[in-house]
Enzyme design. Structure first.
Site, PDB file in Angstrom:
ATOM      1  N   ASN A 254       7.414  23.190 -55.319  1.00 50.97           N
ATOM      2  CA  ASN A 254       7.301  23.355 -56.854  1.00 50.97           C
ATOM      3  C   ASN A 254       8.107  22.380 -57.528  1.00 50.97           C
ATOM      4  OD1 ASN A 254       8.094  24.419 -59.328  1.00 50.97           O
ATOM      5  ND2 ASN A 254       7.178  26.185 -58.792  1.00 50.97           N
TER       6      ASN A 254
ATOM      7  N   ASP B 182       8.651  21.911 -60.759  1.00 52.08           N
ATOM      8  CA  ASP B 182       8.870  22.387 -62.104  1.00 52.08           C
ATOM      9  C   ASP B 182      10.150  21.945 -62.645  1.00 52.08           C
ATOM     10  OD1 ASP B 182       6.456  23.993 -62.206  1.00 52.08           O
ATOM     11  OD2 ASP B 182       7.477  25.822 -62.078  1.00 52.08           O
ATOM     12  N   HIS B 183      11.199  22.074 -61.772  1.00 59.57           N
ATOM     13  CA  HIS B 183      12.519  21.762 -62.079  1.00 59.57           C
ATOM     14  C   HIS B 183      13.025  20.323 -62.190  1.00 59.57           C
ATOM     15  CE1 HIS B 183      13.261  25.897 -62.783  1.00 59.57           C
ATOM     16  NE2 HIS B 183      13.083  26.237 -61.627  1.00 59.57           N
TER      17      HIS B 183
ATOM     18  N   ARG C 258      16.631  15.908 -71.671  1.00 60.81           N
ATOM     19  CA  ARG C 258      17.084  14.741 -72.356  1.00 60.81           C
ATOM     20  C   ARG C 258      15.735  14.255 -73.403  1.00 60.81           C
ATOM     21  NH1 ARG C 258      21.823  11.949 -71.461  1.00 60.81           N
ATOM     22  NH2 ARG C 258      23.384  13.676 -71.413  1.00 60.81           N
TER      23      ARG C 258
ATOM     24  N   HIS D 153       3.822  25.103 -62.413  1.00 62.33           N
ATOM     25  CA  HIS D 153       3.484  26.226 -63.202  1.00 62.33           C
ATOM     26  C   HIS D 153       3.460  25.849 -64.846  1.00 62.33           C
ATOM     27  CE1 HIS D 153       4.930  30.555 -64.348  1.00 62.33           C
ATOM     28  NE2 HIS D 153       4.128  30.157 -65.213  1.00 62.33           N
TER      29      HIS D 153
ATOM     30  N   ARG E  40       3.809  26.891 -67.984  1.00 60.61           N
ATOM     31  CA  ARG E  40       4.256  28.329 -68.816  1.00 60.61           C
ATOM     32  C   ARG E  40       3.533  28.204 -70.135  1.00 60.61           C
ATOM     33  NH1 ARG E  40       8.475  31.394 -65.766  1.00 60.61           N
ATOM     34  NH2 ARG E  40       8.503  32.750 -67.443  1.00 60.61           N
TER      35      ARG E  40
ATOM     36  N   ARG F  90       8.136  25.306 -71.040  1.00 60.31           N
ATOM     37  CA  ARG F  90       9.551  25.027 -71.058  1.00 60.31           C
ATOM     38  C   ARG F  90       9.932  23.874 -69.932  1.00 60.31           C
ATOM     39  NH1 ARG F  90      11.735  30.488 -68.153  1.00 60.31           N
ATOM     40  NH2 ARG F  90      10.882  31.358 -70.003  1.00 60.31           N
ATOM     41  N   HIS F  91       8.885  23.560 -68.878  1.00 58.78           N
ATOM     42  CA  HIS F  91       9.137  22.596 -67.900  1.00 58.78           C
ATOM     43  C   HIS F  91       7.823  21.742 -67.905  1.00 58.78           C
ATOM     44  CE1 HIS F  91       7.860  25.917 -65.163  1.00 58.78           C
ATOM     45  NE2 HIS F  91       9.058  26.422 -65.294  1.00 58.78           N
TER      46      HIS F  91
ATOM     47  N   GLU G 295       0.176  27.157 -60.722  1.00 55.49           N
ATOM     48  CA  GLU G 295       0.614  28.523 -61.008  1.00 55.49           C
ATOM     49  C   GLU G 295       0.512  28.781 -62.595  1.00 55.49           C
ATOM     50  OE1 GLU G 295       4.767  30.259 -60.990  1.00 55.49           O
ATOM     51  OE2 GLU G 295       4.787  28.897 -58.965  1.00 55.49           O
TER      52      GLU G 295
ATOM     53  N   THR H 186      13.140  33.022 -64.820  1.00 57.60           N
ATOM     54  CA  THR H 186      12.166  32.546 -63.825  1.00 57.60           C
ATOM     55  C   THR H 186      11.322  33.650 -63.502  1.00 57.60           C
ATOM     56  OG1 THR H 186      11.733  31.633 -61.436  1.00 57.60           O
ATOM     57  CG2 THR H 186      13.498  33.191 -61.865  1.00 57.60           C
ATOM     58  N   THR H 187      10.057  33.530 -62.664  1.00 58.96           N
ATOM     59  CA  THR H 187       9.111  34.598 -62.602  1.00 58.96           C
ATOM     60  C   THR H 187       9.840  35.877 -61.875  1.00 58.96           C
ATOM     61  OG1 THR H 187       7.677  32.962 -62.105  1.00 58.96           O
ATOM     62  CG2 THR H 187       7.011  34.917 -61.455  1.00 58.96           C
TER      63      THR H 187
ATOM     64  N   GLU I 219       0.484  35.610 -52.399  1.00 55.45           N
ATOM     65  CA  GLU I 219       1.791  35.162 -52.046  1.00 55.45           C
ATOM     66  C   GLU I 219       2.892  36.309 -52.219  1.00 55.45           C
ATOM     67  OE1 GLU I 219       2.665  31.260 -53.757  1.00 55.45           O
ATOM     68  OE2 GLU I 219       4.805  31.917 -54.280  1.00 55.45           O
TER      69      GLU I 219
ATOM     70  N   HIS J 290       9.590  32.284 -53.555  1.00 57.76           N
ATOM     71  CA  HIS J 290      10.447  32.862 -54.605  1.00 57.76           C
ATOM     72  C   HIS J 290      12.015  32.731 -53.984  1.00 57.76           C
ATOM     73  CE1 HIS J 290      12.332  33.534 -58.341  1.00 57.76           C
ATOM     74  NE2 HIS J 290      11.071  33.297 -58.789  1.00 57.76           N
TER      75      HIS J 290
ATOM     76  N   HIS K 150      13.202  25.717 -56.512  1.00 60.09           N
ATOM     77  CA  HIS K 150      14.596  25.590 -57.034  1.00 60.09           C
ATOM     78  C   HIS K 150      15.543  24.855 -56.005  1.00 60.09           C
ATOM     79  CE1 HIS K 150      18.519  26.829 -58.462  1.00 60.09           C
ATOM     80  NE2 HIS K 150      18.048  26.402 -59.565  1.00 60.09           N
TER      81      HIS K 150
HETATM   82  N1  PXP Z   1       6.143  31.173 -55.951  1.00 56.06           N
HETATM   83  C1  PXP Z   1       5.887  31.568 -57.186  1.00 56.06           C
HETATM   84  C2  PXP Z   1       4.734  32.332 -57.583  1.00 56.06           C
HETATM   85  C3  PXP Z   1       7.140  31.235 -58.240  1.00 56.06           C
HETATM   86  O1  PXP Z   1       6.718  31.706 -59.774  1.00 56.06           O
HETATM   87  C4  PXP Z   1       7.975  30.326 -57.892  1.00 56.06           C
HETATM   88  C5  PXP Z   1       8.970  29.923 -59.042  1.00 56.06           C
HETATM   89  O2  PXP Z   1       8.489  29.140 -60.028  1.00 56.06           O
HETATM   90  C6  PXP Z   1       8.277  29.977 -56.509  1.00 56.06           C
HETATM   91  C7  PXP Z   1       7.032  30.369 -55.573  1.00 56.06           C
HETATM   92  C8  PXP Z   1       9.052  29.042 -56.272  1.00 56.06           C
HETATM   93  O3  PXP Z   1      10.422  29.817 -56.400  1.00 56.06           O
HETATM   94  P1  PXP Z   1      11.816  29.233 -56.389  1.00 56.06           P
HETATM   95  O4  PXP Z   1      11.747  27.968 -57.421  1.00 56.06           O
HETATM   96  O5  PXP Z   1      12.699  30.161 -56.296  1.00 56.06           O
HETATM   97  O6  PXP Z   1      11.775  28.422 -54.831  1.00 56.06           O
END
Ligand code: PXP
Length: 245
Positions: free
Chosen positions: A6, A8-9, A17, A42, A44, A48-49, A69, A99-100, A150, A194, A217
């Site tokens: 993932n 996103d971050h 920035r 994801h 959203r 936000r990301h 996502e 977060t979710t 999942e 997660h 993350h």
């Molecule tokens: N799976 C789902 C459905 C999520 O919402 C997330 C967080 O966006 C993740 C996996 C990944 O979680 P993490 O960033 O804590 O590894």
């Protein structure tokens, strides 16, 4: 067993920035080159990301590896139908959350989710539902026609991080095992995600029905110290070791 990374971050850091660096699309490319099996992003409601332009580019470049996502909203369904990622994972979404925070209540939201699952499947998008490890939710996912679930590992990961909570952690891991077995019996593909790190990813990889872990993350955080490629290599090794391979 597959690893979805993932990204996103990467976008979170970029957005801090307001410029273009670091680019989540470049991160996706690097993750796949390092052995990730898929990319998770994801989009959203509050953007936000990941932003719309990122999602467009990710779909254009990596459609066959993209797990999109999304919340089960009309807006996201329209976007997914246009982007046609290989897979979509339906998640609950609250604006204020960091977060979710938990799985989708697929049993309670059945009527809302049914047309969403149908609309995505009609576009050949593999649908998974992010749910708690609970037989009722597995049952609802099957009835809804999702191809995968999942399982939410976040609460277990939090308990597993603190030795004081080892009993609770064992119980929660037991629930994940039972839900995975139940989903497997019903012919659903089982994913998990997660809050996973090297240790917890290894432990959940030991559950035989689990075919895919989606991790963001921790891997992106580790990339600061060892680089993205090395973080992915180490994560895949942890998964294989957990699986006994
Ligand atoms: N799976 C789902 C459905 C999520 O919402 C997330 C967080 O966006 C993740 C996996 C990944 O979680 P993490 O960033 O804590 O590894």
């Amino acid at each position: 067993m597959r690893l979805g990374v993932n990204i996103d971050h990467v976008a979170t850091v970029r957005n801090a920035r307001g410029g273009a660096h670091p680019d989540p699309v470049r991160a996706a490319e690097a993750a796949l080159a390092a052995g990730a099996d898929g990319i998770v992003a994801h989009l959203r409601e509050d953007r936000r990301h990941i932003r719309d332009a990122d999602a467009e580019l990710l779909a254009e470049r990596f459609r066959d590896r993209l797990n999109f996502e999304m919340a089960a909203t009309d807006e996201m369904v329209r976007i997914a139908q246009r982007l046609r990622p290989r897979a979509a994972c339906l998640v609950p979404e609250r604006r204020q959350e960091l977060t979710t925070e938990g799985g989708l209540d697929a049993a309670r939201l059945y009527d809302r989710l049914a047309p969403v699952v149908d609309a995505l499947r009609a576009r050949d998008i593999r649908v998974s539902l992010f749910i708690e490890a609970d037989e009722r939710q597995v049952n609802a996912a099957e009835l809804l026609g999702a191809q995968a679930v999942e399982l939410h590992t976040g609460v277990w990961c939090e308990a597993a991080a603190d030795e004081k909570h080892h009993r609770r952690a064992d119980k929660l891991l037991g629930r994940l095992r039972e839900a995975a077995a139940e989903a497997g019996r019903r012919g659903l593909e089982v994913h998990a995600g997660h809050g996973l790190d090297y240790r917890t990813a290894g432990a959940v990889a030991a559950i035989p029905e689990v075919l895919e872990l989606n991790i963001g993350h921790f891997v992106i955080g580790e990339a600061v110290f060892v680089g993205l490629g090395e973080a992915i290599t180490r994560m895949k090794s942890a998964m294989l070791a957990g699986r006994g391979l």
